[in-house]
Write a protein that holds these residues in place. Structure first.
Motif, mmCIF file in Angstrom:
data_model
loop_
_atom_site.group_PDB
_atom_site.id
_atom_site.type_symbol
_atom_site.label_atom_id
_atom_site.label_comp_id
_atom_site.label_asym_id
_atom_site.label_seq_id
_atom_site.Cartn_x
_atom_site.Cartn_y
_atom_site.Cartn_z
ATOM 1 N N GLY A 17 43.138 41.291 48.732
ATOM 2 C CA GLY A 17 44.142 40.311 49.134
ATOM 3 C C GLY A 17 43.581 38.933 49.418
ATOM 4 O O GLY A 17 44.330 37.954 49.436
ATOM 5 N N VAL A 18 42.276 38.834 49.649
ATOM 6 C CA VAL A 18 41.638 37.535 49.851
ATOM 7 C C VAL A 18 40.856 37.136 48.605
ATOM 8 O O VAL A 18 41.049 36.044 48.055
ATOM 9 C CB VAL A 18 40.706 37.555 51.086
ATOM 10 N N GLU A 199 40.849 36.175 56.201
ATOM 11 C CA GLU A 199 41.563 37.459 56.208
ATOM 12 C C GLU A 199 43.029 37.309 55.816
ATOM 13 O O GLU A 199 43.659 36.305 56.126
ATOM 14 C CB GLU A 199 41.521 38.073 57.619
ATOM 15 N N ASP A 200 43.564 38.349 55.154
ATOM 16 C CA ASP A 200 45.004 38.371 54.868
ATOM 17 C C ASP A 200 45.728 39.435 55.684
ATOM 18 O O ASP A 200 46.957 39.486 55.678
ATOM 19 C CB ASP A 200 45.260 38.625 53.376
ATOM 20 N N VAL A 219 45.099 34.218 55.320
ATOM 21 C CA VAL A 219 45.514 33.971 53.936
ATOM 22 C C VAL A 219 46.853 34.669 53.728
ATOM 23 O O VAL A 219 46.934 35.893 53.734
ATOM 24 C CB VAL A 219 44.462 34.489 52.939
ATOM 25 N N ASP A 220 47.891 33.871 53.589
ATOM 26 C CA ASP A 220 49.257 34.411 53.518
ATOM 27 C C ASP A 220 49.665 34.654 52.075
ATOM 28 O O ASP A 220 50.076 33.725 51.375
ATOM 29 C CB ASP A 220 50.221 33.444 54.200
ATOM 30 N N ARG A 221 49.582 35.911 51.654
ATOM 31 C CA ARG A 221 49.985 36.271 50.292
ATOM 32 C C ARG A 221 51.405 36.823 50.237
ATOM 33 O O ARG A 221 51.976 36.932 49.150
ATOM 34 C CB ARG A 221 49.039 37.339 49.727
ATOM 35 N N LEU A 228 50.464 36.127 61.080
ATOM 36 C CA LEU A 228 49.019 35.907 61.038
ATOM 37 C C LEU A 228 48.578 35.018 62.201
ATOM 38 O O LEU A 228 47.567 35.287 62.856
ATOM 39 C CB LEU A 228 48.616 35.275 59.703
ATOM 40 N N THR A 238 47.984 29.521 51.877
ATOM 41 C CA THR A 238 48.475 30.467 50.875
ATOM 42 C C THR A 238 47.410 30.770 49.835
ATOM 43 O O THR A 238 47.516 31.764 49.108
ATOM 44 C CB THR A 238 49.739 29.929 50.180
#
Length: 247
Positions: A17-18, A199-200, A219-221, A228, A238
């Protein structure tokens, strides 16, 4: 240029995810493994079948955590008490290890079939960090980290790796405890105050905050920027490439 405070000498990156587009693979594998277990459990106990939610249950109970910890956390949320079993339990065993092994087998199958994609912005950022003379490490709860990094072709970008396999060998507590990130900093010869965390996962930013790192980047996915921040991120982006544009 890197969006980092003065004094930061190293960066610690989560993987799924990151760096790599594997968080969705894990979410789908958890859903299938848990749903198959929950159907079996409902049939045996006469309780209603309520499927695993690939978003809310994943974010709340398993994302960012070591596999066994994630299994335990979700089962507790459903009031289900399973025996631990053994690491070699088959995927259909009604044990914590059995459910966890089923999930891992599903992930392995997808990796074998489809390979691994990376987030290009993250790779750009890691390269920029290295070019600036900072140290880099991967800190991931996944026991498949070395394999995934190699498949993605980015293993050479990191000087150290603290993952699920290392955590088991060294008996490190998983996220949201800070132990794995602290170990990542130590592997680079740094104090937490000299390192930034990327981190996500909610559990991951909690770990970064608990470890008193110089900066925790969320990290906003999936549209969880507020969550977060609430769990410990100092800043939220993002894509890591956004940090290269900050002045």
């Amino acid at each position: 240029m890197l969006g980092l405070p003065d004094g930061v000498r190293g960066c610690l990156f989560d993987m799924d995810g990151v760096l790599t587009r594997t968080a969705t693979v894990h979410a789908a594998a958890w859903k299938r493994a848990f749903d198959e277990f929950l159907r079996t459990w409902a049939g045996r106990t006469g309780t209603p079948f309520t499927p695993f939610d690939e978003v809310s249950d994943y974010d709340s109970y398993v994302d960012g955590k070591k596999r066994l910890d994630g299994t335990r956390s979700f089962l507790v949320s459903r009031g289900i008490d399973l025996p631990e079993g053994d690491p070699g339990d088959p995927p259909d065993a009604l044990t914590v290890n059995g459910v966890s092994n089923h999930k891992n087998a599903l992930v392995q199958s997808v990796l074998d079939e489809k390979g691994v994609d990376v987030f290009d912005g993250s790779v750009r950022y890691v390269r920029a960090v290295r070019e600036a003379g900072l140290k880099t490490a991967v800190v991931s709860s996944s026991a498949n980290t070395a394999r995934v990094l190699a498949a993605a072709g980015i293993a050479d970008l990191f000087e150290a790796r603290i993952d699920g396999a290392v955590a088991q060998t060294r008996d490190l507590a998983g996220k949201p405890a800070p132990d794995m990130y602290v170990a990542g900093a130590q592997a680079l010869g740094l104090k937490p105050s000299e390192a930034a965390v990327f981190e996500d996962a909610l559990a991951g930013v909690e770990a970064g905050r608990a470890g008193r790192f110089a900066l925790v980047v969320g990290v906003d996915r999936v549209g969880q920027a507020d969550a977060l921040r609430d769990h410990g991120a100092d800043t939220v982006v993002t894509d890591l490439a956004d940090l290269l544009e900050q002045r």
